[in-house]
Design a protein around this motif. Structure first.
Motif, PDB file in Angstrom:
ATOM      1  N   VAL A  28       1.083  -1.278  -0.191  1.00  0.00           N
ATOM      2  CA  VAL A  28      -0.315   0.129  -0.261  1.00  0.00           C
ATOM      3  C   VAL A  28       0.961   1.317   0.103  1.00  0.00           C
ATOM      4  O   VAL A  28       0.508   2.147  -0.495  1.00  0.00           O
ATOM      5  N   LEU A  31       1.232   4.094  -2.913  1.00  0.00           N
ATOM      6  CA  LEU A  31       0.113   4.489  -3.480  1.00  0.00           C
ATOM      7  C   LEU A  31       0.425   5.982  -2.960  1.00  0.00           C
ATOM      8  O   LEU A  31       0.110   7.046  -3.540  1.00  0.00           O
ATOM      9  N   THR A  59      -3.535   7.432  -9.639  1.00  0.00           N
ATOM     10  CA  THR A  59      -2.908   6.219  -8.993  1.00  0.00           C
ATOM     11  C   THR A  59      -4.038   5.889  -7.478  1.00  0.00           C
ATOM     12  O   THR A  59      -4.336   4.659  -7.630  1.00  0.00           O
ATOM     13  N   GLN A  60      -4.436   7.324  -7.452  1.00  0.00           N
ATOM     14  CA  GLN A  60      -5.974   6.649  -6.357  1.00  0.00           C
ATOM     15  C   GLN A  60      -7.000   6.249  -6.936  1.00  0.00           C
ATOM     16  O   GLN A  60      -7.901   5.010  -7.177  1.00  0.00           O
ATOM     17  N   TYR A  63      -6.204   2.260  -7.749  1.00  0.00           N
ATOM     18  CA  TYR A  63      -6.406   1.541  -6.426  1.00  0.00           C
ATOM     19  C   TYR A  63      -8.476   1.455  -6.403  1.00  0.00           C
ATOM     20  O   TYR A  63      -8.396   0.350  -6.125  1.00  0.00           O
ATOM     21  N   SER A  86      -0.937  -9.310  -7.383  1.00  0.00           N
ATOM     22  CA  SER A  86      -1.424  -8.284  -7.534  1.00  0.00           C
ATOM     23  C   SER A  86       0.270  -7.340  -7.631  1.00  0.00           C
ATOM     24  O   SER A  86       0.943  -6.465  -7.752  1.00  0.00           O
ATOM     25  N   THR A  90       2.284  -4.631  -9.649  1.00  0.00           N
ATOM     26  CA  THR A  90       2.610  -2.967  -8.548  1.00  0.00           C
ATOM     27  C   THR A  90       4.477  -3.325  -9.181  1.00  0.00           C
ATOM     28  O   THR A  90       4.782  -1.859  -9.243  1.00  0.00           O
ATOM     29  N   THR A 113       0.613   0.484 -10.995  1.00  0.00           N
ATOM     30  CA  THR A 113       0.073   0.753  -9.172  1.00  0.00           C
ATOM     31  C   THR A 113      -0.819   0.733  -8.494  1.00  0.00           C
ATOM     32  O   THR A 113      -0.408  -0.347  -7.981  1.00  0.00           O
ATOM     33  N   GLY A 114      -1.616   1.702  -8.742  1.00  0.00           N
ATOM     34  CA  GLY A 114      -2.990   1.599  -8.058  1.00  0.00           C
ATOM     35  C   GLY A 114      -3.387   0.055  -8.351  1.00  0.00           C
ATOM     36  O   GLY A 114      -3.985  -0.346  -7.298  1.00  0.00           O
ATOM     37  N   ALA A 117      -1.961  -2.386  -6.517  1.00  0.00           N
ATOM     38  CA  ALA A 117      -1.909  -2.241  -4.231  1.00  0.00           C
ATOM     39  C   ALA A 117      -3.073  -2.765  -3.628  1.00  0.00           C
ATOM     40  O   ALA A 117      -2.781  -2.866  -2.752  1.00  0.00           O
ATOM     41  N   THR A 118      -4.509  -2.889  -4.646  1.00  0.00           N
ATOM     42  CA  THR A 118      -5.796  -4.161  -4.034  1.00  0.00           C
ATOM     43  C   THR A 118      -5.234  -5.036  -3.473  1.00  0.00           C
ATOM     44  O   THR A 118      -5.942  -5.590  -2.527  1.00  0.00           O
ATOM     45  N   GLN A 121      -6.074  -5.366  -0.072  1.00  0.00           N
ATOM     46  CA  GLN A 121      -6.629  -5.702   0.273  1.00  0.00           C
ATOM     47  C   GLN A 121      -7.631  -7.027   0.398  1.00  0.00           C
ATOM     48  O   GLN A 121      -8.954  -7.573   1.151  1.00  0.00           O
TER      49      GLN A 121
END
Length: 399
Positions: A28, A31, A59-60, A63, A86, A90, A113-114, A117-118, A121
């Motif tokens: 994470v 991000l 990026t957000q 994500y 993932s 990334t 990348t965003g 990064a999930t 989760q």
């Protein structure tokens, strides 16, 4: 280790919990590296100051898209494979960022990348699956503390590396570290094959059905969206207060962020309370703590107390963690076969609404300085607390 965890939990070891926490933080953090280096990256790749904000925005957005498109796959495919894929995505995104020589390639790599990064989760509900029910809260709390440490430490780490070896090397270092974490997960993390039996489009369609189906998910998503908005508000406005009120430079702001990361240490305590069915008092402590933290932060800044302001940063971060861990303990107990979709719906709402906190932080600070931002944060905490007291009606009681 190649053992497989089906729908029944295995006895997850402390070393595995630590590895998953580190993995969440390492993933994470990607991000936020570029966010703190915009003023350095923009001129080198040809992004004007007015457009450089796209680095953060795209990026957000990547994500956010990944939260909806990838996290629900945890209910359909083997979980470790999703996490490793993932991480690979990334890594490629970070390497592409480091090698980019123009705005288009850089922004495309930022989106990748965003999205990648999930994977963090997917790791959180996987940890809850692997943990015995009586340890679930503490395990999720520890893994989530790693995620918060990743968020909080990413900015000072990016500043340090960029100043030492350059901003491009920062992303190469991140890719190398993620490769090491990926290898460790491949070797040590148990597999989990979900029940499955659904098509991908059905999984996506049923993701937000979880909000309709489960009142607990709706209420906890509302609470945490408010808490996350306040968190983003604080970390948008607080650096401005540190610059204008305390006359700190980048190094001082980085040290402040490092100290504020201590709030992540609350996560195991929140998990311990959740495991003892103290979810309702834990929730209330978090919401009241957030509200009080903002009010006291306003007072400490007015009094010129940097130490007091730092303590309030720890309190606010800890309050957000208390609410987050409690909420995930509650929603993960609803349906073991739908944890990926439930977490996707919960985190997506939290992320989309919570992202407004950064805007609120900038606008309020511009309008009335730190006092306006602090009062806005306290108001957000007050609304969440009032909603909890008036409308929760047992949604936050562990069953």
């Amino acid at each position: 280790m190649t053992s497989t965890a089906a729908e029944s939990p295995v006895d997850i070891s402390p070393v595995m919990i630590l590895l998953m926490a580190v993995a969440c933080g390492v993933i994470v953090a990607n991000l936020y590296y570029a966010q703190t280096l915009i003023d350095v990256i923009g001129p080198e790749i040809g992004l004007s100051p007015s457009v450089a904000g796209l680095i953060t925005t795209l990026t957000q957005l990547g994500y956010g898209a990944g939260l909806f498109l990838i996290v629900p796959l945890a209910d359909l495919f083997e979980n470790r494979r999703i996490v490793l894929t993932s991480i690979a995505a990334t890594m490629f995104g970070c390497i592409a960022i480091a090698l980019s020589n123009g705005p288009t390639s850089f922004l495309v790599a930022s989106v990748l990348t965003g999205v990648g990064a999930t994977g963090a989760q997917v790791l959180v509900p996987l940890a809850s699956h692997l943990a015995a029910s009586e340890k679930q809260g503490r395990v999720v709390g520890t893994v989530m503390s790693g995620l918060l440490f990743g968020i909080m430490l990413s900015r000072p780490i990016a500043n340090f590396l960029a100043g030492s070896v350059g901003w491009r090397a920062t992303f190469i270092v991140s890719a190398v570290v993620m490769a090491m974490v990926g290898v460790a997960l491949l070797a040590a993390c148990p597999q989990r094959k979900p029940k499955g039996g659904m098509r991908y489009r059905d999984v996506l369609a049923s993701t937000f059905d979880q909000l309709v189906k489960h009142r607990v998910v709706r209420m906890r998503a509302f609470y945490q969206a408010a808490m996350f908005a306040a968190f983003n508000l604080f970390w948008t406005a607080a650096p401005l207060a540190l610059i204008h009120e305390f006359h700190l430079g980048h190094a001082g702001i980085g040290a402040f962020a490092l100290a504020g990361a201590g709030g992540a240490l609350v996560a195991p305590i929140a998990g311990w309370m959740a495991d003892r069915r103290l979810t309702r008092p834990a929730s209330l402590i978090g919401m009241i703590g957030l509200t009080a933290g903002f009010l006291l932060a306003d007072w400490t800044v007015a009094a010129g107390s940097l130490i007091g302001f730092t303590i309030m940063a720890v309190l606010i971060d800890g309050a957000v963690q208390m609410s987050q861990i409690t909420g995930q303990k509650l929603i993960f107990s609803l349906d073991p076969h739908a944890r990926g979709r439930i977490n996707a719906a919960y985190v997506t709402v939290m992320f989309l609404v919570g992202a407004l906190g950064s805007v609120i932080g900038s606008v309020t600070y511009e309008a009335g300085g730190w006092t306006a931002s602090a009062l806005a944060g306290a108001a957000i905490g007050g609304v969440a607390t009032l909603a909890f007291l008036l409308f929760d009606r047992g949604a936050s009681i562990a069953r």
